[in-house]
Motif scaffolding. Structure first.
Motif, PDB file in Angstrom:
ATOM      1  N   SER A 297      -6.286  -6.061  -0.844  1.00 13.09           N
ATOM      2  CA  SER A 297      -5.080  -6.290  -1.628  1.00 13.09           C
ATOM      3  C   SER A 297      -4.778  -7.785  -1.670  1.00 13.09           C
ATOM      4  O   SER A 297      -5.370  -8.563  -0.911  1.00 13.09           O
ATOM      5  CB  SER A 297      -3.891  -5.538  -1.021  1.00 13.09           C
TER       6      SER A 297
ATOM      7  N   ARG B 161      -6.204   0.467  -0.700  1.00 18.24           N
ATOM      8  CA  ARG B 161      -7.362  -0.030  -1.451  1.00 18.24           C
ATOM      9  C   ARG B 161      -8.193  -0.904  -0.522  1.00 18.24           C
ATOM     10  O   ARG B 161      -7.736  -1.306   0.558  1.00 18.24           O
ATOM     11  CB  ARG B 161      -6.919  -0.796  -2.685  1.00 18.24           C
ATOM     12  N   GLU B 162      -9.399  -1.198  -0.938  1.00 21.07           N
ATOM     13  CA  GLU B 162     -10.298  -1.945  -0.069  1.00 21.07           C
ATOM     14  C   GLU B 162      -9.735  -3.316   0.279  1.00 21.07           C
ATOM     15  O   GLU B 162      -9.892  -3.809   1.398  1.00 21.07           O
ATOM     16  CB  GLU B 162     -11.673  -2.091  -0.736  1.00 21.07           C
TER      17      GLU B 162
ATOM     18  N   TRP C   6     -10.113  -6.819  -9.765  1.00 24.63           N
ATOM     19  CA  TRP C   6      -9.042  -6.084  -9.097  1.00 24.63           C
ATOM     20  C   TRP C   6      -7.928  -5.738 -10.100  1.00 24.63           C
ATOM     21  O   TRP C   6      -7.526  -6.551 -10.914  1.00 24.63           O
ATOM     22  CB  TRP C   6      -8.456  -6.930  -7.979  1.00 24.63           C
TER      23      TRP C   6
ATOM     24  N   TYR D 252       1.699   1.532  -3.781  1.00 24.58           N
ATOM     25  CA  TYR D 252       0.633   1.728  -4.755  1.00 24.58           C
ATOM     26  C   TYR D 252      -0.594   2.458  -4.212  1.00 24.58           C
ATOM     27  O   TYR D 252      -1.525   2.743  -4.957  1.00 24.58           O
ATOM     28  CB  TYR D 252       0.191   0.375  -5.325  1.00 24.58           C
TER      29      TYR D 252
ATOM     30  N   GLU E  78       0.827  -1.203   0.000  1.00 24.53           N
ATOM     31  CA  GLU E  78       0.000   0.000   0.000  1.00 24.53           C
ATOM     32  C   GLU E  78       0.860   1.251   0.000  1.00 24.53           C
ATOM     33  O   GLU E  78       0.481   2.276  -0.573  1.00 24.53           O
ATOM     34  CB  GLU E  78      -0.942  -0.006   1.208  1.00 24.53           C
TER      35      GLU E  78
END
Length: 323
Positions: free
Chosen positions: A302, A299-300, A321, A296, A293
């Motif tokens: 990974s 996000r909800e 995804w 990148y 994270e």
């Protein structure tokens, strides 16, 4: 791949981190690239490379190769490793003589500035600011010959064919072709992303002079996937790190990086380095997710989410995804 004698139980964390950074994992594409490289040079009776570039018996032209893959796929590391693994090709660097020159094209480079850079790397002093591009290239090619360079590798070559004010894409493509022509011709490897091929394809004569070598993502279920897993497990073991089998970390990494090998290797190394720096004995999915994270963005969900990997993967695929 790994020198078993470089690490001991007494190795310090900085020593392990340094050792990890220098590891190179060899895959099937290494052998494929070596075979393509053999197409640029005369081979001896044993089928091994010599330092003499192949020349067309009618035109005396040398041959070229284009290495194409997305950014971060490991193109440069693969090329440098392949060149250094040969017996007859040696890199000219920092005043040390050799028959191979690596040049990285700066983002804003023009075809003229690249010629100036090559000439400088080959031992030529500063060029006049009034010199024309074709004159700069004549000097560069002459200096390559004097320096004994038989292979020129131009990394990030797609920067040369970027459109825009004051840029001459057709002229850049022609200059690349001219490197393969005449008495001062050398074997040339162009390294870049797909835009490089698109630009070179605009000139049929140049395009046919450069064979293409692609680095596609590794496919699920392939031998390279199995080899990747073994490399990760072997390296972790040498570093004194444990990988929980239930986590299936190598599979998660490959999924996270869409099978792009260079990015996957880098991500795995980063995750193991993080464990070393934190003095962990086991590589943690939570820390892997935190690092991912950090690279990148959050996000909800990974690929490093806790739980059974098959279930996590199915949910990610359902949500499309990464698309």
């Amino acid at each position: 791949m790994v020198d078993m004698n470089t690490l001991t139980a007494a190795s310090s964390i900085p020593e392990k981190v340094d050792w990890l950074a220098k590891r190179y994992w060899k895959f099937s594409r290494d052998e494929r690239l070596l075979e393509s490289l053999k197409g640029l040079f005369v081979l001896d009776e044993s089928g091994e490379l010599t330092k003499e570039p192949v020349r067309d018996p009618l035109t005396k032209e040398t041959a070229g190769l284009m290495v194409l893959a997305p950014s971060g796929s490991g193109k440069t590391a693969l090329l440098m490793r392949t060149i250094r693994a040969t017996k007859v090709l040696s890199e000219a660097e920092d005043g040390r003589p050799g028959n191979t020159m690596f040049v990285t094209v700066p983002a804003e480079a023009t075809i003229k500035s690249l010629a100036e850079l090559i000439a400088q790397r080959a031992g030529y002093g500063g060029m006049s600011s009034k010199i024309r591009a074709h004159e700069a290239w004549a000097v560069a090619r002459h200096r390559l010959r004097l320096a004994g360079i038989s292979l020129l590798i131009i990394d990030e070559a797609h920067h040369l064919v970027r459109p825009g004010p004051g840029r001459d894409v057709p002229g850049a493509v022609q200059s690349l072709k001219h490197l393969l022509q005449g008495d001062a011709a050398v074997a040339v490897i162009l390294v870049g992303v797909s835009k490089l091929r698109e630009a070179v394809m605009s000139d049929e004569e140049t395009d046919r002079r450069f064979k293409k070598f692609f680095l596609p993502p590794i496919k699920e279920g392939s031998l390279d996937v199995d080899h990747f897993q073994r490399c990760v497990e072997w390296t972790a073991g040498l570093l004194g790190l444990k990988l929980a089998a239930r986590d299936r970390l190598p599979e998660r990494v490959l999924f996270a990086e869409h099978g792009e090998l260079g990015r996957s290797v880098k991500l795995c190394k980063d995750i193991m380095e993080l464990a070393l720096r934190f003095r962990r004995e086991t590589v943690s999915l939570a820390e892997a997710e935190q690092h991912y994270e950090g690279r990148y963005g959050p996000r909800e969900m990974s690929p490093f989410a806790p739980g059974n990997w098959d279930a996590v993967k199915a949910e990610l695929e359902t949500s499309r995804w990464g698309r």
